[in-house]
Design a protein around this motif. Structure first.
Motif, PDB file in Angstrom:
ATOM      1  N   LYS A  99       2.007   2.771  -3.266  1.00  0.00           N
ATOM      2  CA  LYS A  99       1.055   3.583  -4.014  1.00  0.00           C
ATOM      3  C   LYS A  99       1.147   5.059  -3.645  1.00  0.00           C
ATOM      4  O   LYS A  99       0.578   5.902  -4.308  1.00  0.00           O
ATOM      5  CB  LYS A  99      -0.370   3.093  -3.758  1.00  0.00           C
ATOM      6  N   ILE A 100       1.847   5.347  -2.557  1.00  0.00           N
ATOM      7  CA  ILE A 100       1.949   6.726  -2.082  1.00  0.00           C
ATOM      8  C   ILE A 100       3.153   7.388  -2.740  1.00  0.00           C
ATOM      9  O   ILE A 100       4.241   6.831  -2.758  1.00  0.00           O
ATOM     10  CB  ILE A 100       2.071   6.775  -0.545  1.00  0.00           C
ATOM     11  N   LYS A 122       0.827  -1.204   0.000  1.00  0.00           N
ATOM     12  CA  LYS A 122       0.000   0.000   0.000  1.00  0.00           C
ATOM     13  C   LYS A 122       0.867   1.262   0.000  1.00  0.00           C
ATOM     14  O   LYS A 122       0.531   2.249  -0.634  1.00  0.00           O
ATOM     15  CB  LYS A 122      -0.951  -0.010   1.195  1.00  0.00           C
ATOM     16  N   ASN A 127      -2.758  12.824  -0.395  1.00  0.00           N
ATOM     17  CA  ASN A 127      -2.650  11.363  -0.343  1.00  0.00           C
ATOM     18  C   ASN A 127      -3.486  10.754   0.778  1.00  0.00           C
ATOM     19  O   ASN A 127      -3.190   9.658   1.234  1.00  0.00           O
ATOM     20  CB  ASN A 127      -1.190  10.957  -0.140  1.00  0.00           C
ATOM     21  N   GLU A 135      -6.430   9.303   1.057  1.00  0.00           N
ATOM     22  CA  GLU A 135      -7.048   7.989   0.861  1.00  0.00           C
ATOM     23  C   GLU A 135      -6.011   6.866   0.932  1.00  0.00           C
ATOM     24  O   GLU A 135      -6.214   5.855   1.605  1.00  0.00           O
ATOM     25  CB  GLU A 135      -7.783   7.952  -0.468  1.00  0.00           C
ATOM     26  N   GLU A 136      -4.884   7.046   0.265  1.00  0.00           N
ATOM     27  CA  GLU A 136      -3.822   6.026   0.291  1.00  0.00           C
ATOM     28  C   GLU A 136      -3.235   5.902   1.690  1.00  0.00           C
ATOM     29  O   GLU A 136      -2.948   4.808   2.169  1.00  0.00           O
ATOM     30  CB  GLU A 136      -2.716   6.376  -0.704  1.00  0.00           C
ATOM     31  N   ASP A 151      -5.488   4.013   3.964  1.00  0.00           N
ATOM     32  CA  ASP A 151      -5.421   2.595   3.626  1.00  0.00           C
ATOM     33  C   ASP A 151      -4.249   1.934   4.352  1.00  0.00           C
ATOM     34  O   ASP A 151      -4.376   0.829   4.893  1.00  0.00           O
ATOM     35  CB  ASP A 151      -5.275   2.447   2.108  1.00  0.00           C
ATOM     36  N   LYS A 158     -10.390   1.702   6.014  1.00  0.00           N
ATOM     37  CA  LYS A 158      -9.855   2.923   5.409  1.00  0.00           C
ATOM     38  C   LYS A 158     -10.868   4.051   5.539  1.00  0.00           C
ATOM     39  O   LYS A 158     -10.508   5.180   5.879  1.00  0.00           O
ATOM     40  CB  LYS A 158      -9.513   2.665   3.943  1.00  0.00           C
TER      41      LYS A 158
END
Length: 128
Positions: free
Chosen positions: A33-34, A30, A60, A62-63, A66, A76
């Motif tokens: 993805k950031i 995860k 960022n 949402e990421e 997560d 999340k």
């Protein structure tokens, strides 16, 4: 060392757990993805992470939520509903229960050995 911390927040209680290897693998996937905003986190102390957190989250959220959800009993979406002060308390607890400072010292020691900066024991001197 505790395997779990209950963090009392305005919105209720969040349980923060020590990450197991499976959880860590999930969190690392995860984190990939950031964007680069988080790439310097490994060179920071817990205090520096906490002080830079609001600006690091920025676009960022949402990421980031997560990633935080992996170490808690919240989804999340539930993490995204927290206020910034509550989120910072949760993150501080994640760093504490997962012994972030100890892990950093260990990794620094390994890097130093690999670069020849710390004398390594010869195999004959190791304790068995």
């Amino acid at each position: 060392m505790k395997k779990e911390i209950s963090v009392k927040l305005e919105e209720g209680v969040v349980k923060v757990k020590r990450l197991q290897l499976f959880d860590l693998a999930s969190a690392l996937k995860k984190v990939q993805k950031i964007p680069a905003a988080f790439s310097s986190i490994t060179g920071m102390t817990s205090e520096q992470i906490m002080s830079h957190l609001p600006e690091m989250i920025g676009d960022n959220l949402e990421e980031f939520a997560d990633v935080v959800s992996v170490a808690t009993d919240k989804t999340k979406e539930e993490i995204m509903e927290l206020g910034i002060a509550d989120l910072m308390e949760v993150i501080e607890s994640i760093l504490e229960v997962n012994r972030f400072e100890d892990i950093k010292r260990f990794l620094s020691s390994i890097r130093a050995r690999g670069q020849g900066k710390v004398p390594q024991e010869s195999p004959s001197k190791r304790k068995v």
